[in-house]
Design a protein around this motif. Structure first.
Motif, PDB file in Angstrom:
ATOM      1  N   LEU A  42       1.214  -1.414   0.314  1.00 57.92           N
ATOM      2  CA  LEU A  42      -0.664  -0.081  -0.055  1.00 57.92           C
ATOM      3  C   LEU A  42       0.597   1.164  -0.555  1.00 57.92           C
ATOM      4  N   GLY A  43       0.327   2.758  -1.256  1.00 54.04           N
ATOM      5  CA  GLY A  43       1.276   2.887  -1.162  1.00 54.04           C
ATOM      6  C   GLY A  43       0.536   4.343  -1.546  1.00 54.04           C
ATOM      7  N   PHE A  44       1.222   5.960  -1.491  1.00 49.02           N
ATOM      8  CA  PHE A  44       0.769   7.079  -2.020  1.00 49.02           C
ATOM      9  C   PHE A  44       1.571   8.360  -1.490  1.00 49.02           C
ATOM     10  N   ARG A  45       0.928   9.388  -2.301  1.00 49.05           N
ATOM     11  CA  ARG A  45       1.585  10.394  -2.354  1.00 49.05           C
ATOM     12  C   ARG A  45       0.426  11.728  -2.295  1.00 49.05           C
ATOM     13  N   ALA A  46       1.053  12.498  -1.360  1.00 46.12           N
ATOM     14  CA  ALA A  46       0.217  13.420  -0.786  1.00 46.12           C
ATOM     15  C   ALA A  46       0.316  14.608  -1.824  1.00 46.12           C
ATOM     16  N   VAL A  47      -1.153  15.093  -2.416  1.00 50.73           N
ATOM     17  CA  VAL A  47      -1.178  16.371  -3.620  1.00 50.73           C
ATOM     18  C   VAL A  47      -1.583  17.232  -3.230  1.00 50.73           C
ATOM     19  N   GLY A  48      -0.672  18.903  -3.452  1.00 46.43           N
ATOM     20  CA  GLY A  48      -1.751  19.946  -2.872  1.00 46.43           C
ATOM     21  C   GLY A  48      -1.643  20.174  -1.192  1.00 46.43           C
ATOM     22  N   ALA A  49      -3.038  20.735  -1.125  1.00 45.33           N
ATOM     23  CA  ALA A  49      -3.652  21.139   0.505  1.00 45.33           C
ATOM     24  C   ALA A  49      -4.853  20.210   1.070  1.00 45.33           C
ATOM     25  N   ARG A  50      -4.456  20.135   2.490  1.00 46.45           N
ATOM     26  CA  ARG A  50      -5.863  19.038   3.125  1.00 46.45           C
ATOM     27  C   ARG A  50      -6.998  20.211   2.790  1.00 46.45           C
ATOM     28  N   VAL A  51      -8.380  19.371   2.191  1.00 46.50           N
ATOM     29  CA  VAL A  51      -9.501  20.713   2.081  1.00 46.50           C
ATOM     30  C   VAL A  51     -10.583  19.418   2.615  1.00 46.50           C
ATOM     31  N   CYS A  52     -11.128  20.449   3.537  1.00 48.30           N
ATOM     32  CA  CYS A  52     -12.305  19.537   4.841  1.00 48.30           C
ATOM     33  C   CYS A  52     -13.333  19.152   3.698  1.00 48.30           C
ATOM     34  N   VAL A  53     -13.555  17.814   4.270  1.00 42.30           N
ATOM     35  CA  VAL A  53     -14.526  16.524   4.117  1.00 42.30           C
ATOM     36  C   VAL A  53     -16.042  17.072   3.741  1.00 42.30           C
ATOM     37  N   GLY A  54     -16.862  17.983   3.978  1.00 45.25           N
ATOM     38  CA  GLY A  54     -17.559  18.414   3.965  1.00 45.25           C
ATOM     39  C   GLY A  54     -18.487  17.802   5.193  1.00 45.25           C
ATOM     40  N   ALA A  55     -19.733  17.408   5.831  1.00 48.36           N
ATOM     41  CA  ALA A  55     -20.912  16.824   6.316  1.00 48.36           C
ATOM     42  C   ALA A  55     -21.852  16.633   5.620  1.00 48.36           C
ATOM     43  N   ARG A  56     -22.648  15.391   5.943  1.00 48.85           N
ATOM     44  CA  ARG A  56     -23.145  14.488   5.861  1.00 48.85           C
ATOM     45  C   ARG A  56     -23.727  14.331   4.466  1.00 48.85           C
ATOM     46  N   GLY A  57     -22.639  13.803   3.274  1.00 51.73           N
ATOM     47  CA  GLY A  57     -22.636  13.861   2.365  1.00 51.73           C
ATOM     48  C   GLY A  57     -22.366  14.315   1.152  1.00 51.73           C
ATOM     49  N   ASN A  58     -22.242  15.619   2.111  1.00 51.88           N
ATOM     50  CA  ASN A  58     -21.965  16.939   1.097  1.00 51.88           C
ATOM     51  C   ASN A  58     -21.006  17.759   1.085  1.00 51.88           C
ATOM     52  N   VAL A  59     -20.295  18.335  -0.115  1.00 51.50           N
ATOM     53  CA  VAL A  59     -18.717  18.474   0.171  1.00 51.50           C
ATOM     54  C   VAL A  59     -18.749  20.194   1.170  1.00 51.50           C
ATOM     55  N   CYS A  60     -17.604  20.523   1.331  1.00 54.98           N
ATOM     56  CA  CYS A  60     -17.966  22.126   1.899  1.00 54.98           C
ATOM     57  C   CYS A  60     -18.701  23.255   1.005  1.00 54.98           C
ATOM     58  N   PRO A  61     -19.676  23.899   1.547  1.00 58.77           N
ATOM     59  CA  PRO A  61     -19.592  24.952   1.207  1.00 58.77           C
ATOM     60  C   PRO A  61     -17.922  25.802   0.631  1.00 58.77           C
ATOM     61  N   LEU A  62     -17.389  25.604   1.664  1.00 56.63           N
ATOM     62  CA  LEU A  62     -16.492  26.986   1.388  1.00 56.63           C
ATOM     63  C   LEU A  62     -15.413  26.357   1.127  1.00 56.63           C
ATOM     64  N   GLY A  63     -14.899  25.084   0.832  1.00 59.13           N
ATOM     65  CA  GLY A  63     -13.795  24.559   0.195  1.00 59.13           C
ATOM     66  C   GLY A  63     -12.570  24.907   1.163  1.00 59.13           C
ATOM     67  N   GLU A  77     -17.177  24.790  10.734  1.00 58.59           N
ATOM     68  CA  GLU A  77     -18.938  24.949  10.461  1.00 58.59           C
ATOM     69  C   GLU A  77     -19.352  23.743   9.851  1.00 58.59           C
ATOM     70  N   CYS A  78     -18.700  22.599   9.325  1.00 58.64           N
ATOM     71  CA  CYS A  78     -19.300  20.840   9.024  1.00 58.64           C
ATOM     72  C   CYS A  78     -18.882  20.600   9.757  1.00 58.64           C
TER      73      CYS A  78
END
Length: 300
Positions: A42-63, A77-78
């Motif tokens: 198992l292996g991976f590389r992180a890219v960019g920045a960490r963004v809020c995963v949102g709430a209750r199955g919806n994306v974070c409106p603020l990103g 908020e989420c």
């Protein structure tokens, strides 16, 4: 836009990573899952920045961007939105579902009491990394809550055990008979208590063990714990065990690191530079040394 990790869940007795790509629709774009297998790289590389995963199955409106070391993966908020609909936070008193009260065992002297919706089966126990458990009773939500509180007060049984304590004992667990015996003793004390709500049906003792599902047999002690992911940082190794949100990875240098998958949520993850899978088994993210509590010199 690449695939962003949504964290780990347990499907049956198998650990599964969730992924999301795109931001369209109330469901938050396209989703997929990948089942993790013990013994595989198992292996991976992180890219960019960490963004809020949102709430209750919806994306974070603020990103919104979130801190790398937080296990929640959500902006304030989420997190508040999720908590407003959380049974665990005691914000829903009129839930009509049937709930179960359980005793969960994580190691010698580490037993907690909790509740979960009956429809979820043992999923909550797998998510918490419970090595063994037994049901205590079933009934309405508030009756289950009162029983949970009764055990905490009368028997001194906690409702939470820190993950650091759980991880510390996974490689040196007593045998199955000893695990079952400790839960059964506490079960006997619990059902003998007066003050159980009349609407809570008591259930017979029946221990369920997750050591096999978690892959804990012969598990080597952890040498390090991942602190956070960072842009361009890699994690790679052979998956030997998983318990709750934790993955135990054997690394190329002979180490055994623990990765809390809650740290992965909100990151775009790609294959490491060495190719698909585990690559060269390189770990280039901050790791706390289990032996001395410091951060390994080679890691940033």
């Amino acid at each position: 836009m690449g695939w962003k990790c949504q964290g780990l869940r347990w499907s049956g007795a198998a650990p599964v990573l969730g992924w999301r790509r795109g931001e369209g629709g109330s469901g938050g774009g396209v989703r997929r899952e990948s089942v993790l297998e013990y013994g595989r790289d198992l292996g991976f590389r992180a890219v960019g920045a960490r963004v809020c995963v949102g709430a209750r199955g919806n994306v974070c409106p603020l990103g919104a961007l979130v801190a790398g070391r937080g296990t929640g993966g959500q902006c304030p908020e989420c997190a508040r939105l999720d908590r407003a609909h959380s049974v665990a936070a005691d914000t829903i008193a009129d839930d009509p579902r049937t709930y179960r009260v359980y005793l969960a065992w994580f190691g010698p002297g580490m037993v907690k009491v909790g509740i979960t919706a009956e429809e979820r089966g043992s999923a909550r126990l797998l998510e918490q990394g419970a090595v063994a458990f037994s049901w205590l009773g079933r009934g309405p939500l508030m009756a289950a809550r009162r029983t949970e509180d009764l055990l905490r007060r009368a028997l001194g049984v906690p409702d939470r055990i820190p993950y650091a304590r759980k991880r510390a004992v996974r490689a040196a667990l007593p045998d199955l008979a000893e695990r079952v015996a400790e839960i059964e003793r506490l079960y006997g004390r619990a059902v003998a208590l007066e003050g159980w709500p009349p609407s809570l049906e008591r259930l017979e003792f029946a221990a369920v063990d997750h050591a096999g599902a978690f892959g804990l047999a012969g598990l080597a002690p952890a040498t390090g714990v991942v602190v956070e992911l960072v842009d361009a940082g890699c994690v790679a190794g052979r998956l030997v065990a998983a318990a709750g949100p934790d993955l135990h990875l054997a690394t190329a240098d002979g180490g055994m690191i623990v990765l809390d998958t809650r740290l992965m949520s909100g990151w775009e993850l790609t294959a490491p530079a060495g190719g698909d899978g585990g690559g060269e088994g390189v770990v280039t993210v901050p790791v706390r040394d289990v032996d001395n509590g410091g951060v390994q010199d080679e890691l940033f």
